[in-house]
Enzyme design. Structure first.
Site, PDB file in Angstrom:
ATOM      1  N   LYS A 145       0.722  -0.994  -0.232  1.00 52.53           N
ATOM      2  CA  LYS A 145       0.212  -0.417  -0.267  1.00 52.53           C
ATOM      3  C   LYS A 145       0.450   0.885   0.403  1.00 52.53           C
ATOM      4  O   LYS A 145       1.725   1.065   0.500  1.00 52.53           O
ATOM      5  CB  LYS A 145      -1.045  -0.360   1.496  1.00 52.53           C
ATOM      6  CG  LYS A 145      -0.619  -0.471   2.275  1.00 52.53           C
ATOM      7  CD  LYS A 145      -0.910  -0.373   4.018  1.00 52.53           C
ATOM      8  CE  LYS A 145      -0.494   0.507   4.981  1.00 52.53           C
ATOM      9  NZ  LYS A 145      -0.970  -0.771   6.580  1.00 52.53           N
TER      10      LYS A 145
ATOM     11  N   TYR B  82      14.598  30.972   9.308  1.00 47.56           N
ATOM     12  CA  TYR B  82      13.769  31.700   9.337  1.00 47.56           C
ATOM     13  C   TYR B  82      13.151  31.511  10.503  1.00 47.56           C
ATOM     14  O   TYR B  82      14.039  31.130  11.766  1.00 47.56           O
ATOM     15  CB  TYR B  82      12.032  31.215   8.795  1.00 47.56           C
ATOM     16  CG  TYR B  82      12.070  31.009   7.523  1.00 47.56           C
ATOM     17  CD1 TYR B  82      12.226  32.335   6.812  1.00 47.56           C
ATOM     18  CD2 TYR B  82      11.677  30.243   7.197  1.00 47.56           C
ATOM     19  CE1 TYR B  82      11.540  32.528   5.008  1.00 47.56           C
ATOM     20  CE2 TYR B  82      11.091  30.199   5.442  1.00 47.56           C
ATOM     21  CZ  TYR B  82      11.278  30.974   4.992  1.00 47.56           C
ATOM     22  OH  TYR B  82      10.884  31.568   3.543  1.00 47.56           O
TER      23      TYR B  82
HETATM   24  C1  LIG Z   1      -0.252  -1.681   7.110  1.00 50.00           C
HETATM   25  C2  LIG Z   1      -1.255  -2.522   7.221  1.00 50.00           C
HETATM   26  C3  LIG Z   1      -0.423  -3.651   7.369  1.00 50.00           C
HETATM   27  C4  LIG Z   1       1.307  -3.938   7.802  1.00 50.00           C
HETATM   28  O1  LIG Z   1       1.913  -3.507   9.119  1.00 50.00           O
HETATM   29  P1  LIG Z   1       3.405  -3.664   9.447  1.00 50.00           P
HETATM   30  O2  LIG Z   1       3.325  -3.021  10.236  1.00 50.00           O
HETATM   31  O3  LIG Z   1       3.512  -2.384   8.585  1.00 50.00           O
HETATM   32  O4  LIG Z   1       3.853  -4.582   9.002  1.00 50.00           O
HETATM   33  C5  LIG Z   1      -0.815  -5.497   8.028  1.00 50.00           C
HETATM   34  N1  LIG Z   1      -1.803  -5.643   7.834  1.00 50.00           N
HETATM   35  C6  LIG Z   1      -2.953  -3.552   7.891  1.00 50.00           C
HETATM   36  C7  LIG Z   1      -4.373  -4.652   7.855  1.00 50.00           C
HETATM   37  C8  LIG Z   1      -2.046  -3.022   7.202  1.00 50.00           C
HETATM   38  O5  LIG Z   1      -3.123  -1.993   6.957  1.00 50.00           O
END
Ligand SMILES: *Cc1c(COP(=O)(O)O)cnc(C)c1O
Length: 393
Positions: free
Chosen positions: A43, A271
């Site tokens: 993702k 800044y």
């Molecule tokens: C993002 C996500 C993961 C991955 O989690 P990590 O801690 O990055 O391994 C797994 N399951 C779901 C439902 C997620 O949204």
């Protein structure tokens, strides 16, 4: 290189170099920790590392599934010719689920409204939808509560009998997992077992049960079941400080010095002049800022690697630039700047940035902006596609 059209290309001011060999290595290491299959979570552009490049690499190295949050991502995988099992898990109930079903993408379903939407779309496209029912076992985010679970199971079974869906999976997500012996893990495991029992009692036969994320894979073997969903660990950060497993950081974020200047003691920098040079010093201008994912909050703490040393960011991070106090180092325009890397030369690693910013590596990775060019180093090892050898621990 940034292609401006025609012949003209310009070198990028900053680039994220992604070592696909590290992704392959991490996949193999993580697969060796479990007898379950691996679902690689790609993702959010594979946590900013590059969607299709990471997807292909991790599948070649032994991941069986890919996980995404949207139909758009899932369909992009299919359009690229990737036929591996894909689970997509974050949808509005009134979405048209037809394209995902037609493309053979498994869908997570966490409510009666979502189930109705998926079943209706399956009817329209004339193909049975593969569904993973999601239980909320304690994260209180997505997933059906204990109270709503029986009705979701009942409706799912009714739609199975109509040929609209098949409940291929039952799943949930952990709330803790960062440290050993968290009592909440036991509560979640019990609630997950109970959800599975109710699903079986309701006539469902889910063949894929999954609960673990990266931290669960490394630190909570009871959470592995049939499939583990690994995100952050694929990219290199160790999910559990108390149980390091030999992961390799995949991304190096680099830029270069575009201007240096010598300034006298007492010079206010950036800044607001939050930083005042304590002595005569050399300043190096680095063309990355918060639009590129350098958090403003690291001011006063953040360091970058220039000229063989870690040097402090001087004053506020601005949208496009930071000023670095390099002291008396002989730094010149054009010199390489490492924001973070694998730490091999003493440069910061992504976890340093997460610490300075009070966040996690996930947010640093996904915050890297669109102006930063991605470049890929290929898989070097010969160990691809060797199948599924596993070391059970
Ligand atoms: C993002 C996500 C993961 C991955 O989690 P990590 O801690 O990055 O391994 C797994 N399951 C779901 C439902 C997620 O949204």
């Amino acid at each position: 290189m940034i292609n401006i059209g025609g012949e003209l290309t310009l070198p990028p001011l900053a680039e994220a170099v992604v070592d696909l060999d590290a992704i392959a290595h991490n996949t193999r290491v993580l697969a060796s920790l479990t007898g379950a299959d691996l679902l690689a979570v790609v993702k959010a552009d594979a946590f900013g590392h590059g969607f299709l490049e990471v997807a292909r690499t991790t599948l070649n190295a032994g991941a069986r599934w890919l996980g995404v949050t949207s139909q758009a991502e899932a369909l992009t995988l299919r359009a690229a010719g990737i036929g591996a099992p894909v689970l997509s898990w974050l949808h509005a109930p009134d979405e048209d689920f037809g394209p995902a079903i037609a493309a053979g993408v498994d869908l997570s379903v966490a409510s009666v409204a979502h189930l109705r939407g998926v079943a209706a779309a399956a009817g329209r496209v004339g193909r049975r939808a593969e569904v993973h029912l999601k239980a909320d076992t304690g994260l209180s985010r997505n997933g059906a509560t204990d109270a709503d679970w029986p009705e979701l199971v009942r409706l799912a079974r009714a739609n199975e009998l109509l040929g609209r869906i098949r409940v291929r999976g039952v799943w949930s997500h952990l709330a803790g997992g960062e440290t050993s012996g968290d009592p909440r893990d036991d509560v979640q495991l019990r609630r997950f077992e109970r959800a599975l029992e109710l699903a079986r009692d309701g006539g469902l036969t889910p063949e894929i049960r999954h609960l673990a994320n990266s931290a669960g894979l490394v630190g909570l073997p009871e959470s592995h079941f049939d499939l583990v969903r690994v995100g952050i660990a694929l990219y290199g950060p160790e999910p559990r400080a108390d149980r390091q497993v030999g992961l390799r950081p995949a991304m190096t974020l680099r830029s270069r010095v575009i201007l240096t200047k010598r300034v006298p003691a007492g010079t206010g920098i950036s800044y607001g002049h939050d930083y005042v040079a304590p002595a005569a010093t050399t300043l190096a201008l680095v063309p990355v800022g918060y639009a590129d994912g350098i958090p403003r909050i690291v001011a006063g703490r953040g360091e970058v690697w220039i000229g063989g040393r870690r040097c402090p960011i001087a004053g506020r991070v601005t949208m496009d630039q930071v000023v670095v106090d390099v002291g008396d180092l002989p730094v010149r325009t054009g010199d390489e700047v490492l924001l973070f890397g694998d730490g091999g030369r003493g440069e910061p690693v992504v976890s340093d940035w997460a610490g300075w910013a009070g966040t996690n590596p996930h947010e640093i990775f996904t915050g890297i902006g669109a102006r930063v060019a991605r470049r890929y180093l290929p898989v070097r090892s010969e160990q691809q596609n060797t199948g599924r050898e596993r070391v059970h621990v």
